[in-house]
Design a protein around this motif. Structure first.
Motif, PDB file in Angstrom:
ATOM      1  N   GLY A  13      44.398  44.825  36.945  1.00 40.19           N
ATOM      2  CA  GLY A  13      44.359  43.936  38.198  1.00 40.19           C
ATOM      3  C   GLY A  13      43.944  42.618  37.743  1.00 40.19           C
ATOM      4  O   GLY A  13      43.859  42.418  36.346  1.00 40.19           O
ATOM      5  N   LYS A  14      43.062  41.939  38.251  1.00 41.81           N
ATOM      6  CA  LYS A  14      42.679  40.580  38.363  1.00 41.81           C
ATOM      7  C   LYS A  14      41.291  40.922  37.778  1.00 41.81           C
ATOM      8  O   LYS A  14      40.207  41.254  38.199  1.00 41.81           O
ATOM      9  CB  LYS A  14      42.382  39.759  39.640  1.00 41.81           C
ATOM     10  N   VAL A  15      41.170  40.590  36.418  1.00 42.37           N
ATOM     11  CA  VAL A  15      40.046  40.919  35.568  1.00 42.37           C
ATOM     12  C   VAL A  15      38.896  39.837  35.671  1.00 42.37           C
ATOM     13  O   VAL A  15      37.775  39.669  35.139  1.00 42.37           O
ATOM     14  CB  VAL A  15      40.265  41.610  34.345  1.00 42.37           C
ATOM     15  N   ILE A  16      39.605  38.528  35.343  1.00 38.72           N
ATOM     16  CA  ILE A  16      38.920  37.310  35.453  1.00 38.72           C
ATOM     17  C   ILE A  16      39.137  36.542  36.628  1.00 38.72           C
ATOM     18  O   ILE A  16      40.346  36.520  36.964  1.00 38.72           O
ATOM     19  CB  ILE A  16      38.982  36.684  34.215  1.00 38.72           C
ATOM     20  N   TYR A  27      37.549  21.012  40.008  1.00 41.11           N
ATOM     21  CA  TYR A  27      38.819  21.063  39.607  1.00 41.11           C
ATOM     22  C   TYR A  27      39.519  22.260  38.981  1.00 41.11           C
ATOM     23  O   TYR A  27      40.604  22.752  39.651  1.00 41.11           O
ATOM     24  CB  TYR A  27      39.256  19.779  38.640  1.00 41.11           C
ATOM     25  N   VAL A  28      39.024  22.702  38.245  1.00 40.85           N
ATOM     26  CA  VAL A  28      39.692  23.912  37.303  1.00 40.85           C
ATOM     27  C   VAL A  28      39.318  25.306  38.030  1.00 40.85           C
ATOM     28  O   VAL A  28      38.459  25.584  38.149  1.00 40.85           O
ATOM     29  CB  VAL A  28      39.184  24.001  35.865  1.00 40.85           C
ATOM     30  N   GLY A  29      40.773  25.772  37.828  1.00 37.91           N
ATOM     31  CA  GLY A  29      40.676  27.242  38.247  1.00 37.91           C
ATOM     32  C   GLY A  29      41.328  28.170  37.241  1.00 37.91           C
ATOM     33  O   GLY A  29      42.392  27.704  36.597  1.00 37.91           O
ATOM     34  N   PHE A  30      40.705  29.391  36.933  1.00 40.69           N
ATOM     35  CA  PHE A  30      41.407  30.351  35.775  1.00 40.69           C
ATOM     36  C   PHE A  30      41.296  31.754  36.342  1.00 40.69           C
ATOM     37  O   PHE A  30      40.141  32.378  36.737  1.00 40.69           O
ATOM     38  CB  PHE A  30      40.665  30.187  34.269  1.00 40.69           C
ATOM     39  N   ALA A  31      42.555  32.325  36.516  1.00 37.57           N
ATOM     40  CA  ALA A  31      42.576  33.917  36.501  1.00 37.57           C
ATOM     41  C   ALA A  31      43.028  34.712  35.524  1.00 37.57           C
ATOM     42  O   ALA A  31      44.218  34.056  35.097  1.00 37.57           O
ATOM     43  CB  ALA A  31      43.110  34.210  38.097  1.00 37.57           C
ATOM     44  N   LEU A  32      42.946  35.748  35.400  1.00 42.61           N
ATOM     45  CA  LEU A  32      43.692  36.655  34.385  1.00 42.61           C
ATOM     46  C   LEU A  32      44.042  38.051  34.958  1.00 42.61           C
ATOM     47  O   LEU A  32      42.865  38.739  35.498  1.00 42.61           O
ATOM     48  CB  LEU A  32      42.977  36.784  33.193  1.00 42.61           C
ATOM     49  N   HIS A  33      45.160  38.211  35.041  1.00 43.95           N
ATOM     50  CA  HIS A  33      45.608  39.853  35.409  1.00 43.95           C
ATOM     51  C   HIS A  33      46.233  40.476  34.515  1.00 43.95           C
ATOM     52  O   HIS A  33      46.895  39.806  33.697  1.00 43.95           O
ATOM     53  CB  HIS A  33      46.778  39.475  36.490  1.00 43.95           C
ATOM     54  N   LYS A  34      45.989  41.625  34.509  1.00 42.53           N
ATOM     55  CA  LYS A  34      46.305  42.677  33.620  1.00 42.53           C
ATOM     56  C   LYS A  34      46.977  43.846  34.436  1.00 42.53           C
ATOM     57  O   LYS A  34      46.705  44.212  35.237  1.00 42.53           O
ATOM     58  CB  LYS A  34      45.076  43.404  32.899  1.00 42.53           C
ATOM     59  N   LEU A  35      48.451  43.911  34.027  1.00 44.06           N
ATOM     60  CA  LEU A  35      49.501  44.659  34.730  1.00 44.06           C
ATOM     61  C   LEU A  35      50.060  45.797  33.847  1.00 44.06           C
ATOM     62  O   LEU A  35      50.313  45.469  32.725  1.00 44.06           O
ATOM     63  CB  LEU A  35      50.554  43.842  35.341  1.00 44.06           C
ATOM     64  N   GLY A  38      55.725  47.889  35.935  1.00 37.77           N
ATOM     65  CA  GLY A  38      55.969  48.297  37.447  1.00 37.77           C
ATOM     66  C   GLY A  38      55.069  47.505  38.396  1.00 37.77           C
ATOM     67  O   GLY A  38      55.445  47.332  39.412  1.00 37.77           O
ATOM     68  N   GLN A  39      53.813  47.162  38.151  1.00 34.15           N
ATOM     69  CA  GLN A  39      52.944  46.543  38.843  1.00 34.15           C
ATOM     70  C   GLN A  39      53.546  44.882  39.115  1.00 34.15           C
ATOM     71  O   GLN A  39      53.883  44.348  38.175  1.00 34.15           O
ATOM     72  CB  GLN A  39      51.521  46.456  38.204  1.00 34.15           C
ATOM     73  N   SER A  40      52.907  44.486  40.228  1.00 31.44           N
ATOM     74  CA  SER A  40      53.408  43.308  40.702  1.00 31.44           C
ATOM     75  C   SER A  40      51.997  42.597  41.113  1.00 31.44           C
ATOM     76  O   SER A  40      51.138  43.126  41.475  1.00 31.44           O
ATOM     77  CB  SER A  40      54.368  43.080  41.903  1.00 31.44           C
ATOM     78  N   VAL A  95      54.793  37.989  40.080  1.00 36.92           N
ATOM     79  CA  VAL A  95      55.461  38.381  38.724  1.00 36.92           C
ATOM     80  C   VAL A  95      55.517  39.848  38.890  1.00 36.92           C
ATOM     81  O   VAL A  95      54.509  40.427  39.275  1.00 36.92           O
ATOM     82  CB  VAL A  95      54.505  37.995  37.565  1.00 36.92           C
ATOM     83  N   THR A  96      56.390  40.629  38.231  1.00 34.13           N
ATOM     84  CA  THR A  96      56.510  41.968  38.292  1.00 34.13           C
ATOM     85  C   THR A  96      56.536  42.254  36.976  1.00 34.13           C
ATOM     86  O   THR A  96      57.499  41.959  36.028  1.00 34.13           O
ATOM     87  CB  THR A  96      57.911  42.629  38.864  1.00 34.13           C
ATOM     88  N   ALA A  97      55.701  43.087  36.279  1.00 34.56           N
ATOM     89  CA  ALA A  97      55.870  43.658  35.112  1.00 34.56           C
ATOM     90  C   ALA A  97      56.538  44.572  34.469  1.00 34.56           C
ATOM     91  O   ALA A  97      56.908  45.629  35.086  1.00 34.56           O
ATOM     92  CB  ALA A  97      54.080  44.146  34.637  1.00 34.56           C
ATOM     93  N   GLU A  98      57.331  44.162  33.122  1.00 39.91           N
ATOM     94  CA  GLU A  98      58.298  45.441  32.630  1.00 39.91           C
ATOM     95  C   GLU A  98      57.677  45.947  31.502  1.00 39.91           C
ATOM     96  O   GLU A  98      58.081  47.151  31.339  1.00 39.91           O
ATOM     97  CB  GLU A  98      59.651  44.577  32.228  1.00 39.91           C
ATOM     98  N   THR A  99      56.838  45.542  30.992  1.00 40.72           N
ATOM     99  CA  THR A  99      55.736  46.135  29.955  1.00 40.72           C
ATOM    100  C   THR A  99      54.406  45.732  30.529  1.00 40.72           C
ATOM    101  O   THR A  99      54.248  45.409  31.575  1.00 40.72           O
ATOM    102  CB  THR A  99      56.153  45.495  28.668  1.00 40.72           C
ATOM    103  N   GLU A 100      53.321  46.252  29.706  1.00 38.02           N
ATOM    104  CA  GLU A 100      52.125  45.768  30.123  1.00 38.02           C
ATOM    105  C   GLU A 100      52.126  44.341  29.901  1.00 38.02           C
ATOM    106  O   GLU A 100      52.486  43.731  28.973  1.00 38.02           O
ATOM    107  CB  GLU A 100      51.095  46.238  29.066  1.00 38.02           C
ATOM    108  N   VAL A 101      51.353  43.626  30.785  1.00 34.15           N
ATOM    109  CA  VAL A 101      51.448  42.050  30.920  1.00 34.15           C
ATOM    110  C   VAL A 101      49.956  41.760  31.152  1.00 34.15           C
ATOM    111  O   VAL A 101      49.129  42.259  31.769  1.00 34.15           O
ATOM    112  CB  VAL A 101      52.320  41.523  32.134  1.00 34.15           C
TER     113      VAL A 101
END
Length: 265
Positions: A13-16, A27-35, A38-40, A95-101
């Protein structure tokens, strides 16, 4: 733990999630998703522009109502160039992941009406900066010269083990063009092999801010002001994804005078 260091909240999920509000800046925003496959994930951009960066993995992307298809080829951030997509303000993306993303979502204020733009690996320039143990390898994703974005500057850097980076120490915390620009900055760090570590110091001339941070795989550093050099230890390469933004889309930095002699010869 230092307020300048953001550790991942989990493994999926959203880990950062760094926002201007959480960081205490503008100003700056930053997020990191680990999918997983099949997850979107999807979002509206609102009054912010976004750069989606495939740190690793492959996924299918839509943005601004356009189907952009499959993107992302590398298995890790140490394997060549990424794929990226610029999404303007008042738009949307998914974004829909086809592999781990591992998907980075970089954001900053949107100031005009722009178009969605795919930034493929072939469109990204690369350069080598520094000499000797100050050599590092840079991939320009959204440089100031491209005319794509209103506010965002996005770049990847790989620093070989035993080398320094963002060095000699420099800063960009004054809105004083043409001498220096004000830019907030995040560093998303990865290490290869993953069990390694590195160091980053964030400090000002008067030392009202002076912190030395232990960098482990997956952490994010906030640089609200001051100098911010990194050092990778022997045997472990350091990757980081930089996001910068400020009142002007210009990267004009000021070297710390005591160390500027390192640039000679």
């Amino acid at each position: 733990m230092s307020e300048l260091l953001v550790k991942p909240s989990g493994n999926t999920g959203k880990v950062i999630d760094v926002t201007p509000q959480s960081a205490g800046w503008r100003y700056v925003g930053f997020a990191l998703h680990k999918l997983t496959a099949g997850q979107s994930v999807s979002a509206a951009t609102g009054d912010r522009e976004v750069c989606l960066v495939f740190v690793s993995g492959t996924g299918r992307v839509t943005a601004g109502g356009e189907t952009l298809g499959k993107m992302g080829e590398r298995k890790s951030p140490f394997d060549g160039k990424p794929a990226a997509v610029y999404v303007p303000g008042h738009s949307d993306w998914s974004v829909t992941a086809e592999t781990e993303v591992e998907l980075a979502v970089c954001s900053a204020p949107a100031l005009s009406h722009r178009a969605v733009k795919v930034i493929g690996p072939d469109a990204m320039s690369q350069e080598v900066r520094g000499k000797g143990t100050n050599v590092r390898h840079v991939t320009n994703i959204l440089p100031e010269t491209d005319g794509v974005a209103d506010s965002l500057l996005v770049v990847e850097v790989i620093t070989p083990g035993g080398h320094t980076s963002s060095y000699p120490p420099h800063k960009h915390d004054r809105d004083a063009l043409p001498e220096e620009s004000y830019l907030e900055e995040t560093y998303y760090h990865r290490l290869n092999p993953h069990q390694g570590f590195a160091f980053q110091r964030v400090y000002t001339d008067d030392r009202s801010l002076d912190e030395t941070l232990l960098i482990e795989d997956g952490v994010t550093t906030l640089v609200p002001r001051g100098y911010h050099p990194c050092a990778a230890i022997h045997g472990y390469d350091l990757y980081y994804l930089n996001v910068m933004a400020g009142p002007h889309r210009r990267w004009k930095f000021h070297n710390q005078p005591e160390h500027e002699w390192l640039l000679g010869g």
